[in-house]
Design a protein around this motif. Structure first.
Motif, PDB file in Angstrom:
ATOM      1  N   PHE A  80     -49.071  52.005 -10.558  1.00  0.00           N
ATOM      2  CA  PHE A  80     -50.044  52.186 -11.627  1.00  0.00           C
ATOM      3  C   PHE A  80     -51.192  51.179 -11.539  1.00  0.00           C
ATOM      4  O   PHE A  80     -52.023  51.106 -12.443  1.00  0.00           O
TER       5      PHE A  80
ATOM      6  N   THR B 294     -43.243  49.955  -9.684  1.00  0.00           N
ATOM      7  CA  THR B 294     -43.942  50.799 -10.638  1.00  0.00           C
ATOM      8  C   THR B 294     -45.295  50.208 -11.010  1.00  0.00           C
ATOM      9  O   THR B 294     -46.290  50.930 -11.134  1.00  0.00           O
TER      10      THR B 294
ATOM     11  N   ALA C 232     -57.029  58.774  -9.754  1.00  0.00           N
ATOM     12  CA  ALA C 232     -55.708  58.704  -9.113  1.00  0.00           C
ATOM     13  C   ALA C 232     -55.774  59.349  -7.729  1.00  0.00           C
ATOM     14  O   ALA C 232     -56.669  60.166  -7.440  1.00  0.00           O
TER      15      ALA C 232
ATOM     16  N   MET D 101     -45.667  51.550 -19.161  1.00  0.00           N
ATOM     17  CA  MET D 101     -46.823  51.473 -18.263  1.00  0.00           C
ATOM     18  C   MET D 101     -47.560  52.807 -18.217  1.00  0.00           C
ATOM     19  O   MET D 101     -48.790  52.863 -18.267  1.00  0.00           O
ATOM     20  N   HIS D 102     -46.791  53.898 -18.113  1.00  0.00           N
ATOM     21  CA  HIS D 102     -47.445  55.203 -18.060  1.00  0.00           C
ATOM     22  C   HIS D 102     -48.101  55.535 -19.386  1.00  0.00           C
ATOM     23  O   HIS D 102     -49.141  56.223 -19.424  1.00  0.00           O
ATOM     24  N   GLY D 103     -47.548  55.034 -20.485  1.00  0.00           N
ATOM     25  CA  GLY D 103     -48.212  55.196 -21.769  1.00  0.00           C
ATOM     26  C   GLY D 103     -49.584  54.547 -21.766  1.00  0.00           C
ATOM     27  O   GLY D 103     -50.560  55.108 -22.293  1.00  0.00           O
ATOM     28  N   TRP D 104     -49.676  53.351 -21.172  1.00  0.00           N
ATOM     29  CA  TRP D 104     -50.980  52.681 -21.057  1.00  0.00           C
ATOM     30  C   TRP D 104     -51.909  53.516 -20.186  1.00  0.00           C
ATOM     31  O   TRP D 104     -53.097  53.682 -20.511  1.00  0.00           O
ATOM     32  N   ILE D 105     -51.397  54.038 -19.077  1.00  0.00           N
ATOM     33  CA  ILE D 105     -52.209  54.854 -18.172  1.00  0.00           C
ATOM     34  C   ILE D 105     -52.752  56.082 -18.898  1.00  0.00           C
ATOM     35  O   ILE D 105     -53.940  56.423 -18.781  1.00  0.00           O
ATOM     36  N   ARG D 106     -51.912  56.775 -19.651  1.00  0.00           N
ATOM     37  CA  ARG D 106     -52.341  57.970 -20.377  1.00  0.00           C
ATOM     38  C   ARG D 106     -53.439  57.634 -21.391  1.00  0.00           C
ATOM     39  O   ARG D 106     -54.333  58.446 -21.635  1.00  0.00           O
TER      40      ARG D 106
ATOM     41  N   GLY E 201     -41.439  51.625 -16.814  1.00  0.00           N
ATOM     42  CA  GLY E 201     -42.198  52.769 -16.336  1.00  0.00           C
ATOM     43  C   GLY E 201     -42.749  53.616 -17.468  1.00  0.00           C
ATOM     44  O   GLY E 201     -43.899  54.081 -17.418  1.00  0.00           O
ATOM     45  N   ILE E 202     -41.944  53.809 -18.517  1.00  0.00           N
ATOM     46  CA  ILE E 202     -42.382  54.610 -19.663  1.00  0.00           C
ATOM     47  C   ILE E 202     -43.603  53.979 -20.325  1.00  0.00           C
ATOM     48  O   ILE E 202     -44.604  54.653 -20.602  1.00  0.00           O
TER      49      ILE E 202
ATOM     50  N   PRO F 179     -57.653  59.723 -15.026  1.00  0.00           N
ATOM     51  CA  PRO F 179     -56.815  60.500 -14.109  1.00  0.00           C
ATOM     52  C   PRO F 179     -57.559  60.944 -12.858  1.00  0.00           C
ATOM     53  O   PRO F 179     -56.939  61.132 -11.795  1.00  0.00           O
TER      54      PRO F 179
END
Length: 214
Positions: free
Chosen positions: A88, A84, A213, A200-205, A197-198, A210
């Motif tokens: 990311f 994951t 990507a 990490m994706h919070g950091w990405i958001r 994963g949750i 985007p």
């Protein structure tokens, strides 16, 4: 209407066969892959590229967050966390505790991801302090801030405990911030790999672009 395939989808087959036509010029191309095909777990942009060329290109795309996970009992979730983190484009993954870890779940993505070993939580803290990184521990414990309502630092280490015992007291003590994941069912916690994963994706958001990507 023709269905558009995503960056890692190839219909009924995995990967691509030998290069069709004259070979392209450039040092990043792998002659063996061009000749025999490329069945690796990489996005289409990196098809036929040498491994070191992929790592070098990823190094220009990596984000400012690191990921750390405790490994005191050979947690089988570490491979999932590494995979994951690669997806990311994390700056690096840190294995805290035992050096050896189960690579099966990584699906060979560890070949393209910087993975470091930190013997103790104090060693991870020293690494983070030297580089100006905040240590953000993820743990559903009293006093933790809901990650859904908490801003994650751009430059940080996201620290996760292992399946079962969760985050160690030593790691919690070294953290600048402790966040929790909102749950609404009967289970005490979500899987460690899922939790990683949750967050990490919070950091990405919050911090990533985007449009960059695949």
């Amino acid at each position: 209407m023709t269905e558009q395939l995503g960056p890692t989808e190839w219909g009924t087959s995995v990967g691509v066969g030998p290069w069709d036509g004259p070979w392209p010029a450039g040092e990043h191309w792998d002659p063996e892959l061009l000749e025999h095909g490329d069945r690796r777990n990489v996005v289409d942009h990196y098809r036929y590229w040498r491994r070191d060329a992929i790592v070098a290109d990823l190094d220009m795309r990596r984000h400012e967050f690191h990921v750390a996970i405790e490994n005191f009992q050979h947690d089988h979730n570490i491979g999932t966390v590494v995979r994951t983190a690669n997806a990311f484009a994390a700056a690096a993954v840190h294995i805290v505790g035992r050096r050896r870890w189960n690579r099966r779940g990584a699906m060979v993505t560890d070949r393209y991801q910087h993975v470091h070993h930190q013997p103790t939580p104090a060693d991870l803290r020293a690494f983070a302090t030297e580089r100006g990184l905040a240590v953000v521990a993820v743990d559903n414990s009293p006093g933790a801030q809901p990650v859904e309502r908490t801003a994650l630092p751009r430059r940080c280490v996201l620290l996760f405990g292992q399946e079962g015992p969760g985050l160690s007291d030593a790691s919690r003590a070294e953290a600048d911030l402790v966040v929790s994941i909102a749950q609404f069912g009967s289970t005490r916690s979500v899987n460690a790999g899922v939790a990683a994963g949750i967050v990490m994706h919070g950091w990405i958001r919050e911090h990533a672009d985007p449009d960059a990507a695949w």
